[in-house]
Design a protein around this motif. Structure first.
Motif, PDB file in Angstrom:
ATOM      1  N   PHE A 122      21.453 -89.812  40.593  1.00  0.00           N
ATOM      2  CA  PHE A 122      21.055 -91.154  40.150  1.00  0.00           C
ATOM      3  C   PHE A 122      21.684 -92.225  41.034  1.00  0.00           C
ATOM      4  O   PHE A 122      21.004 -93.165  41.467  1.00  0.00           O
ATOM      5  N   VAL A 123      22.965 -92.088  41.352  1.00  0.00           N
ATOM      6  CA  VAL A 123      23.669 -93.096  42.150  1.00  0.00           C
ATOM      7  C   VAL A 123      23.264 -93.026  43.614  1.00  0.00           C
ATOM      8  O   VAL A 123      23.027 -94.065  44.255  1.00  0.00           O
ATOM      9  N   HIS A 124      23.154 -91.819  44.174  1.00  0.00           N
ATOM     10  CA  HIS A 124      22.976 -91.668  45.619  1.00  0.00           C
ATOM     11  C   HIS A 124      21.525 -91.523  46.047  1.00  0.00           C
ATOM     12  O   HIS A 124      21.233 -91.634  47.254  1.00  0.00           O
ATOM     13  N   GLU A 125      20.611 -91.272  45.120  1.00  0.00           N
ATOM     14  CA  GLU A 125      19.202 -91.095  45.487  1.00  0.00           C
ATOM     15  C   GLU A 125      18.302 -92.100  44.770  1.00  0.00           C
ATOM     16  O   GLU A 125      17.587 -92.867  45.397  1.00  0.00           O
ATOM     17  N   VAL A 126      18.352 -92.089  43.443  1.00  0.00           N
ATOM     18  CA  VAL A 126      17.411 -92.897  42.668  1.00  0.00           C
ATOM     19  C   VAL A 126      17.639 -94.393  42.894  1.00  0.00           C
ATOM     20  O   VAL A 126      16.702 -95.136  43.222  1.00  0.00           O
ATOM     21  N   LEU A 127      18.861 -94.861  42.706  1.00  0.00           N
ATOM     22  CA  LEU A 127      19.122 -96.292  42.835  1.00  0.00           C
ATOM     23  C   LEU A 127      18.867 -96.819  44.249  1.00  0.00           C
ATOM     24  O   LEU A 127      18.220 -97.874  44.407  1.00  0.00           O
ATOM     25  N   PRO A 128      19.324 -96.139  45.308  1.00  0.00           N
ATOM     26  CA  PRO A 128      19.023 -96.660  46.650  1.00  0.00           C
ATOM     27  C   PRO A 128      17.527 -96.749  46.938  1.00  0.00           C
ATOM     28  O   PRO A 128      17.054 -97.722  47.537  1.00  0.00           O
ATOM     29  N   ARG A 129      16.771 -95.751  46.528  1.00  0.00           N
ATOM     30  CA  ARG A 129      15.323 -95.787  46.791  1.00  0.00           C
ATOM     31  C   ARG A 129      14.653 -96.885  45.969  1.00  0.00           C
ATOM     32  O   ARG A 129      13.727 -97.547  46.444  1.00  0.00           O
ATOM     33  N   ALA A 130      15.114 -97.075  44.744  1.00  0.00           N
ATOM     34  CA  ALA A 130      14.554 -98.144  43.922  1.00  0.00           C
ATOM     35  C   ALA A 130      14.834 -99.516  44.540  1.00  0.00           C
ATOM     36  O   ALA A 130      13.969-100.397  44.548  1.00  0.00           O
ATOM     37  N   VAL A 131      16.034 -99.702  45.078  1.00  0.00           N
ATOM     38  CA  VAL A 131      16.387-100.966  45.721  1.00  0.00           C
ATOM     39  C   VAL A 131      15.519-101.211  46.955  1.00  0.00           C
ATOM     40  O   VAL A 131      15.021-102.322  47.180  1.00  0.00           O
ATOM     41  N   SER A 132      15.322-100.176  47.760  1.00  0.00           N
ATOM     42  CA  SER A 132      14.483-100.320  48.953  1.00  0.00           C
ATOM     43  C   SER A 132      13.055-100.689  48.572  1.00  0.00           C
ATOM     44  O   SER A 132      12.444-101.581  49.162  1.00  0.00           O
ATOM     45  N   PHE A 133      12.531-100.002  47.595  1.00  0.00           N
ATOM     46  CA  PHE A 133      11.168-100.251  47.121  1.00  0.00           C
ATOM     47  C   PHE A 133      11.051-101.679  46.581  1.00  0.00           C
ATOM     48  O   PHE A 133      10.116-102.417  46.909  1.00  0.00           O
ATOM     49  N   ALA A 134      12.007-102.083  45.746  1.00  0.00           N
ATOM     50  CA  ALA A 134      11.974-103.415  45.146  1.00  0.00           C
ATOM     51  C   ALA A 134      12.077-104.496  46.211  1.00  0.00           C
ATOM     52  O   ALA A 134      11.416-105.542  46.113  1.00  0.00           O
ATOM     53  N   SER A 135      12.880-104.279  47.240  1.00  0.00           N
ATOM     54  CA  SER A 135      13.034-105.267  48.298  1.00  0.00           C
ATOM     55  C   SER A 135      11.697-105.566  48.957  1.00  0.00           C
ATOM     56  O   SER A 135      11.347-106.721  49.203  1.00  0.00           O
ATOM     57  N   SER A 136      10.918-104.514  49.206  1.00  0.00           N
ATOM     58  CA  SER A 136       9.612-104.706  49.836  1.00  0.00           C
ATOM     59  C   SER A 136       8.665-105.477  48.927  1.00  0.00           C
ATOM     60  O   SER A 136       7.967-106.398  49.373  1.00  0.00           O
ATOM     61  N   HIS A 137       8.643-105.125  47.647  1.00  0.00           N
ATOM     62  CA  HIS A 137       7.628-105.685  46.760  1.00  0.00           C
ATOM     63  C   HIS A 137       8.010-107.050  46.207  1.00  0.00           C
ATOM     64  O   HIS A 137       7.135-107.894  45.993  1.00  0.00           O
ATOM     65  N   PHE A 138       9.289-107.301  45.973  1.00  0.00           N
ATOM     66  CA  PHE A 138       9.692-108.664  45.632  1.00  0.00           C
ATOM     67  C   PHE A 138       9.379-109.591  46.803  1.00  0.00           C
ATOM     68  O   PHE A 138       8.979-110.745  46.618  1.00  0.00           O
ATOM     69  N   GLY A 139       9.571-109.069  48.032  1.00  0.00           N
ATOM     70  CA  GLY A 139       9.262-109.864  49.215  1.00  0.00           C
ATOM     71  C   GLY A 139       7.795-110.219  49.321  1.00  0.00           C
ATOM     72  O   GLY A 139       7.434-111.222  49.947  1.00  0.00           O
ATOM     73  N   LEU A 140       6.929-109.403  48.726  1.00  0.00           N
ATOM     74  CA  LEU A 140       5.492-109.671  48.714  1.00  0.00           C
ATOM     75  C   LEU A 140       5.069-110.511  47.518  1.00  0.00           C
ATOM     76  O   LEU A 140       3.876-110.749  47.309  1.00  0.00           O
ATOM     77  N   GLY A 141       6.041-110.940  46.705  1.00  0.00           N
ATOM     78  CA  GLY A 141       5.735-111.783  45.562  1.00  0.00           C
ATOM     79  C   GLY A 141       5.280-111.031  44.337  1.00  0.00           C
ATOM     80  O   GLY A 141       4.711-111.633  43.415  1.00  0.00           O
ATOM     81  N   ARG A 142       5.511-109.727  44.290  1.00  0.00           N
ATOM     82  CA  ARG A 142       5.058-108.923  43.160  1.00  0.00           C
ATOM     83  C   ARG A 142       6.116-108.844  42.065  1.00  0.00           C
ATOM     84  O   ARG A 142       7.312-108.977  42.323  1.00  0.00           O
ATOM     85  N   LYS A 143       5.647-108.623  40.837  1.00  0.00           N
ATOM     86  CA  LYS A 143       6.528-108.222  39.743  1.00  0.00           C
ATOM     87  C   LYS A 143       6.794-106.736  39.883  1.00  0.00           C
ATOM     88  O   LYS A 143       6.041-106.010  40.539  1.00  0.00           O
ATOM     89  N   ILE A 144       7.851-106.263  39.215  1.00  0.00           N
ATOM     90  CA  ILE A 144       8.143-104.829  39.217  1.00  0.00           C
ATOM     91  C   ILE A 144       8.324-104.367  37.789  1.00  0.00           C
ATOM     92  O   ILE A 144       9.162-104.892  37.045  1.00  0.00           O
ATOM     93  N   CYS A 145       7.511-103.392  37.398  1.00  0.00           N
ATOM     94  CA  CYS A 145       7.599-102.769  36.073  1.00  0.00           C
ATOM     95  C   CYS A 145       8.353-101.456  36.215  1.00  0.00           C
ATOM     96  O   CYS A 145       7.988-100.612  37.038  1.00  0.00           O
ATOM     97  N   ILE A 146       9.409-101.298  35.432  1.00  0.00           N
ATOM     98  CA  ILE A 146      10.264-100.111  35.514  1.00  0.00           C
ATOM     99  C   ILE A 146      10.092 -99.305  34.241  1.00  0.00           C
ATOM    100  O   ILE A 146      10.308 -99.816  33.133  1.00  0.00           O
ATOM    101  N   ALA A 147       9.689 -98.050  34.387  1.00  0.00           N
ATOM    102  CA  ALA A 147       9.463 -97.172  33.243  1.00  0.00           C
ATOM    103  C   ALA A 147      10.423 -95.999  33.314  1.00  0.00           C
ATOM    104  O   ALA A 147      10.577 -95.371  34.352  1.00  0.00           O
ATOM    105  N   GLY A 148      11.056 -95.723  32.196  1.00  0.00           N
ATOM    106  CA  GLY A 148      12.002 -94.618  32.115  1.00  0.00           C
ATOM    107  C   GLY A 148      12.873 -94.818  30.892  1.00  0.00           C
ATOM    108  O   GLY A 148      12.792 -95.843  30.218  1.00  0.00           O
ATOM    109  N   GLY A 149      13.723 -93.888  30.617  1.00  0.00           N
ATOM    110  CA  GLY A 149      14.640 -94.018  29.496  1.00  0.00           C
ATOM    111  C   GLY A 149      15.857 -94.829  29.907  1.00  0.00           C
ATOM    112  O   GLY A 149      15.748 -95.920  30.481  1.00  0.00           O
TER     113      GLY A 149
END
Length: 461
Positions: free
Chosen positions: A357-384
């Motif tokens: 979770f710390v070394h794989e999931v969170l870094p990839r989520a941050v990278s993904f969010a950086s791209s899409h926030f930069g495009l002006g998109r909202k981000i919906c996060i689904a999970g427990g």
């Protein structure tokens, strides 16, 4: 009073246990205030074990809540240099004092709790929670099976009643034999998140014979097996991965985090439609040219990986010559993940899950969010809990203390335990049912506050 179809309360008995008294900002129940103001009060129902008239949640946790809310509201109305003790206002009856049921709380314990009220109220007043303005203060009242009459509350009473109803009658040894042979154990549902291990009422009733006939020594293993099998079955059932709904049909629309204008949305995997839409209507203010596009981060935490989830398998992290774990070089996204609006990640259960979770999931989520926030998109996060952890990290890294999107993505400047706690308050204020585990919160803090976090952010740019 009228029933509210979606209202729920989270008053833990442990917050009223002797010596453990607390007003917890992770369960402030702020959402109940507007309901109390609209409907003229609240009714809270609970049960307790044999030998007690009232559970601690009703005799102490709720009274603490009422007094702290009243005091915090008063503190926010005072000049910043004032406090309640130094600037009393005899013209305002705000029920600032603690009220506990006679006979259920000793005078000594009452005094010990009362001495802590000012500190709790100050903490709440200093938090990011918005306190609705109440025309009248909250006041707890009690009804038990031993009560001979209901409280006499006038329509123009100078307070909003919070009526605490104990639904249990005291029975010998805490059990009551019912017709049909079943026994009811009072208080047996307390703190289910600590002992339930993922067991749901539906799973219990489906497998009740197996659960009730196994030995106490076998019980934990049986529960773990049933929960894992249910998760695997859910993932392998067509449509269940993204919910059992039509192509563009939501079971429940995602919840926008209001502090950031709905740029971050919270959902569960079960609520998602099979075909994820480009936009989620009615969740935040649209841009001038229409509804903002939505990207999705979906975290599947189970031992069965969905066919289309990115399989985040455990792997040995790279190490320096001295053996120190280095930031994961795989944290940066591939081209397909940058262009796609959907990032699916699978988090296997087990001992390695926290590391992944710390070394794989969170870094990839941050990278993904950086791209899409930069495009002006909202981000919906689904999970427990893992989804809430991802949301918490994104709120810290991409939004300033006022909820505005940072210009330097991602930043997370001056991240601290206090700032992370504030972001959690934003989430709870928008979705009061959220109750992430301490383990997830600790992992998010590790990610945001460790020396490796800056390197992960650099790799995400």
């Amino acid at each position: 009073m009228q029933a509210h179809p979606t209202a729920h309360a989270y008053f833990k008995s442990t917050d009223g246990h002797h010596g453990n008294w607390a007003f917890n900002l992770r369960r402030p129940n702020i959402h109940l205030l507007s309901i109390a103001a609209t409907h003229g009060g609240l009714i809270v129902v609970d049960s307790t074990r044999a030998g007690k008239r009232l559970p601690d949640a009703l005799s102490k946790t709720v009274p603490i809540w009422c007094a702290v809310i009243n005091r915090a509201a008063r503190l926010r109305s005072l000049p910043s240099s004032s406090n309640i003790a130094a600037d009393p206002d005899p013209d305002l009856d705000l029920d600032l004092d603690l009220r506990t049921p006679p006979g259920a709380v000793s005078p000594h314990e009452h005094a010990q709790i009362a001495a802590r009220l000012e500190g709790w109220a100050t903490t709440l007043a200093d938090s990011s929670y918005a306190l609705p303005e109440l025309a009248r203060p909250l006041r707890p009242l009690w009804i038990t099976p031993a009560s001979t009459r209901f409280p006499d509350i006038a329509l123009d009473a100078p307070f909003l009643p919070v009526i605490c109803v104990s639904a249990s009658r005291a029975v010998e040894a805490g059990t009551e034999r019912r017709v049909g042979g079943f026994s009811y154990v009072q208080g047996s549902g307390d703190d289910h998140e600590l002992w339930g291990q993922g067991l749901t009422p539906q799973l219990f009733w489906k497998h009740r014979v197996e659960l009730l006939t196994c030995s106490r020594e076998e019980l934990d293993a049986v529960v773990v097996k049933l929960v894992a099998a249910a998760a695997q079955e859910s993932e392998q059932t067509p449509g269940s991965r993204d919910g059992l709904h039509g192509a563009g049909e939501w079971s429940t629309l995602p919840t926008p985090v209001l502090k950031v204008g709905g740029r971050v949305l919270l959902s569960t995997v079960a609520d998602l439609p099979r075909e994820l839409p480009a936009g989620v209507p009615g969740t935040c203010e649209p841009d001038s040219d229409g509804e903002t596009e939505t990207a999705f981060i979906i975290v599947h935490a189970s031992n069965a990986a969905p066919a289309d989830a990115d399989n985040t398998q455990p792997k040995e992290p790279p190490r320096s010559h001295d053996g120190e774990v280095q930031p994961d070089a795989g944290a940066a996204l591939g081209e397909s993940e940058v262009t796609s609006r959907v990032l699916r990640m699978h988090l296997p259960l087990g001992r390695r899950a926290q590391h992944i979770f710390v070394h794989e999931v969170l870094p990839r989520a941050v990278s993904f969010a950086s791209s899409h926030f930069g495009l002006g998109r909202k981000i919906c996060i689904a999970g427990g809990d893992e989804g809430i952890g991802v949301a918490l990290a994104l709120l810290q890294l991409f939004f300033d203390d006022e909820g505005g999107l940072r210009g330097d993505l991602p930043s997370g400047a001056a991240a601290s335990k206090s700032s992370v706690r504030t972001r959690l308050e934003w989430i709870i204020a928008s979705q009061p049912r959220v109750n992430p585990s301490r383990t997830i919160l600790k992992r998010v803090n590790d990610f945001l506050l460790s020396s490796h976090s800056a390197h992960r952010q650099d790799g995400a740019e």
